[in-house]
Write a protein that holds these residues in place. Structure first.
Motif, PDB file in Angstrom:
ATOM      1  N   ALA A  14       3.006   5.872  -2.805  1.00  0.00           N
ATOM      2  CA  ALA A  14       4.159   6.694  -3.135  1.00  0.00           C
ATOM      3  C   ALA A  14       4.276   6.937  -4.637  1.00  0.00           C
ATOM      4  N   LYS A  15       3.658   6.086  -5.424  1.00  0.00           N
ATOM      5  CA  LYS A  15       3.681   6.238  -6.879  1.00  0.00           C
ATOM      6  C   LYS A  15       2.307   6.724  -7.315  1.00  0.00           C
ATOM      7  N   PRO A  16       2.108   8.035  -7.330  1.00  0.00           N
ATOM      8  CA  PRO A  16       0.778   8.576  -7.645  1.00  0.00           C
ATOM      9  C   PRO A  16       0.375   8.308  -9.090  1.00  0.00           C
ATOM     10  N   PRO A  17      -0.934   8.321  -9.347  1.00  0.00           N
ATOM     11  CA  PRO A  17      -1.399   8.159 -10.721  1.00  0.00           C
ATOM     12  C   PRO A  17      -0.948   9.340 -11.567  1.00  0.00           C
ATOM     13  N   GLU A  67      -5.992   4.639   0.043  1.00  0.00           N
ATOM     14  CA  GLU A  67      -5.637   4.271   1.416  1.00  0.00           C
ATOM     15  C   GLU A  67      -6.892   3.927   2.220  1.00  0.00           C
ATOM     16  N   ARG A  68      -7.922   4.717   2.044  1.00  0.00           N
ATOM     17  CA  ARG A  68      -9.161   4.519   2.820  1.00  0.00           C
ATOM     18  C   ARG A  68      -9.955   3.289   2.367  1.00  0.00           C
ATOM     19  N   PHE A  69     -10.026   3.055   1.046  1.00  0.00           N
ATOM     20  CA  PHE A  69     -10.904   2.002   0.523  1.00  0.00           C
ATOM     21  C   PHE A  69     -10.139   0.827  -0.085  1.00  0.00           C
ATOM     22  N   GLY A  70      -8.828   0.831   0.011  1.00  0.00           N
ATOM     23  CA  GLY A  70      -8.037  -0.296  -0.457  1.00  0.00           C
ATOM     24  C   GLY A  70      -7.535  -0.101  -1.869  1.00  0.00           C
ATOM     25  N   SER A  71      -6.229  -0.015  -2.024  1.00  0.00           N
ATOM     26  CA  SER A  71      -5.649   0.240  -3.354  1.00  0.00           C
ATOM     27  C   SER A  71      -5.966  -0.869  -4.335  1.00  0.00           C
ATOM     28  N   VAL A  73       0.841  -1.197   0.000  1.00  0.00           N
ATOM     29  CA  VAL A  73       0.000   0.000   0.000  1.00  0.00           C
ATOM     30  C   VAL A  73       0.876   1.246   0.000  1.00  0.00           C
ATOM     31  N   ARG A  74       1.935   1.242   0.822  1.00  0.00           N
ATOM     32  CA  ARG A  74       2.836   2.382   0.895  1.00  0.00           C
ATOM     33  C   ARG A  74       3.511   2.628  -0.455  1.00  0.00           C
ATOM     34  N   ARG A  75       3.958   1.555  -1.108  1.00  0.00           N
ATOM     35  CA  ARG A  75       4.607   1.710  -2.410  1.00  0.00           C
ATOM     36  C   ARG A  75       3.646   2.269  -3.448  1.00  0.00           C
TER      37      ARG A  75
END
Length: 101
Positions: free
Chosen positions: A13-16, A91-95, A8-10
């Motif tokens: 860290a890599k935004p769309p 983050e809130r709803f699951g990547s 999730v962190r990775r």
């Protein structure tokens, strides 16, 4: 840090990709959000509230995992899908529940 937290962190860290050109109906991306089997109305209410809060120009479609069906994008608000809002929503709803068409 667990494996899932690291993934999730990775991803966060890599935004769309930020839109770099004007989106027309022919080339506009759509955010697809998977609704996991067993998700209750509370989950859906929270998700709808978040989408309304982050309103923008990117269409959204729900994919209901329980019956393998899409909900029409015309029934859902469009969102601002950028490098600030996307990580918050994921983050809130699951990547794993987000995709781009």
């Amino acid at each position: 840090e667990s494996y899932k937290e690291e993934r999730v962190r990775r991803r966060a860290a890599k935004p769309p990709e930020a839109p770099t050109e004007e989106k027309t109906p022919a080339n506009r991306r759509t955010v697809v959000i998977r609704i996991p089997s067993g998700a209750g109305e509370g989950y859906l209410d929270s998700l709808r509230a978040a989408l309304s809060y982050f309103s923008g120009d990117t269409p959204v479609r729900f994919f209901h995992e329980s019956n393998s069906s899409f909900r029409s994008e015309h029934e859902l608000p469009s969102i601002a899908w950028d490098d600030e809002t996307a990580p918050l929503l994921m983050e809130r709803f699951g990547s794993d529940n987000f995709g781009i068409l």
